[in-house]
Design a protein around this motif. Sequence first.
Motif, PDB file in Angstrom:
ATOM      1  N   LYS A  45     109.570 107.221 107.596  1.00  0.00           N
ATOM      2  CA  LYS A  45     110.973 106.851 107.435  1.00  0.00           C
ATOM      3  C   LYS A  45     111.707 107.330 108.675  1.00  0.00           C
ATOM      4  N   PRO A  47     114.579 109.002 110.755  1.00  0.00           N
ATOM      5  CA  PRO A  47     115.484 110.104 110.396  1.00  0.00           C
ATOM      6  C   PRO A  47     116.908 109.592 110.196  1.00  0.00           C
ATOM      7  N   ASN A  48     117.653 110.304 109.378  1.00  0.00           N
ATOM      8  CA  ASN A  48     119.037 109.913 109.114  1.00  0.00           C
ATOM      9  C   ASN A  48     119.862 110.051 110.384  1.00  0.00           C
ATOM     10  N   THR A  49     120.661 109.042 110.646  1.00  0.00           N
ATOM     11  CA  THR A  49     121.581 109.119 111.774  1.00  0.00           C
ATOM     12  C   THR A  49     122.926 109.597 111.264  1.00  0.00           C
ATOM     13  N   SER A  50     123.835 109.862 112.162  1.00  0.00           N
ATOM     14  CA  SER A  50     125.146 110.375 111.743  1.00  0.00           C
ATOM     15  C   SER A  50     125.883 109.349 110.890  1.00  0.00           C
ATOM     16  N   SER A  51     125.735 108.049 111.135  1.00  0.00           N
ATOM     17  CA  SER A  51     126.411 107.041 110.327  1.00  0.00           C
ATOM     18  C   SER A  51     125.823 107.000 108.917  1.00  0.00           C
ATOM     19  N   ASP A  52     124.504 107.194 108.807  1.00  0.00           N
ATOM     20  CA  ASP A  52     123.869 107.228 107.484  1.00  0.00           C
ATOM     21  C   ASP A  52     124.368 108.436 106.690  1.00  0.00           C
ATOM     22  N   VAL A  53     124.504 109.564 107.355  1.00  0.00           N
ATOM     23  CA  VAL A  53     124.955 110.777 106.682  1.00  0.00           C
ATOM     24  C   VAL A  53     126.388 110.605 106.216  1.00  0.00           C
ATOM     25  N   GLN A  54     127.250 110.003 107.042  1.00  0.00           N
ATOM     26  CA  GLN A  54     128.634 109.794 106.656  1.00  0.00           C
ATOM     27  C   GLN A  54     128.736 108.839 105.467  1.00  0.00           C
ATOM     28  N   GLN A  55     127.903 107.819 105.412  1.00  0.00           N
ATOM     29  CA  GLN A  55     127.936 106.875 104.304  1.00  0.00           C
ATOM     30  C   GLN A  55     127.501 107.535 103.015  1.00  0.00           C
ATOM     31  N   THR A  56     126.484 108.382 103.063  1.00  0.00           N
ATOM     32  CA  THR A  56     126.006 109.040 101.851  1.00  0.00           C
ATOM     33  C   THR A  56     126.994 110.096 101.389  1.00  0.00           C
ATOM     34  N   GLU A  57     127.696 110.751 102.317  1.00  0.00           N
ATOM     35  CA  GLU A  57     128.701 111.737 101.933  1.00  0.00           C
ATOM     36  C   GLU A  57     129.899 111.057 101.274  1.00  0.00           C
TER      37      GLU A  57
END
Length: 60
Positions: A45, A47-57
Amino acid sequence: MSLRKEHELHQRRKGRNVGVGVLLASFVVLVLALTIVKVTSAGFKFPNTSSDVQQTEGQN
């Protein structure tokens, strides 16, 4: 064909350079093979990018 005979020192250097080139090429092939195996494995998989982290938060 050269006019002068190649010096013995140059012959040894050429042999050493060929050996270093072969080792370098084999290292590159090894890294490429490991990368291909890692990427094509089923459990890989990105790794999570900063945009992915912001969407999940934002979803929490």
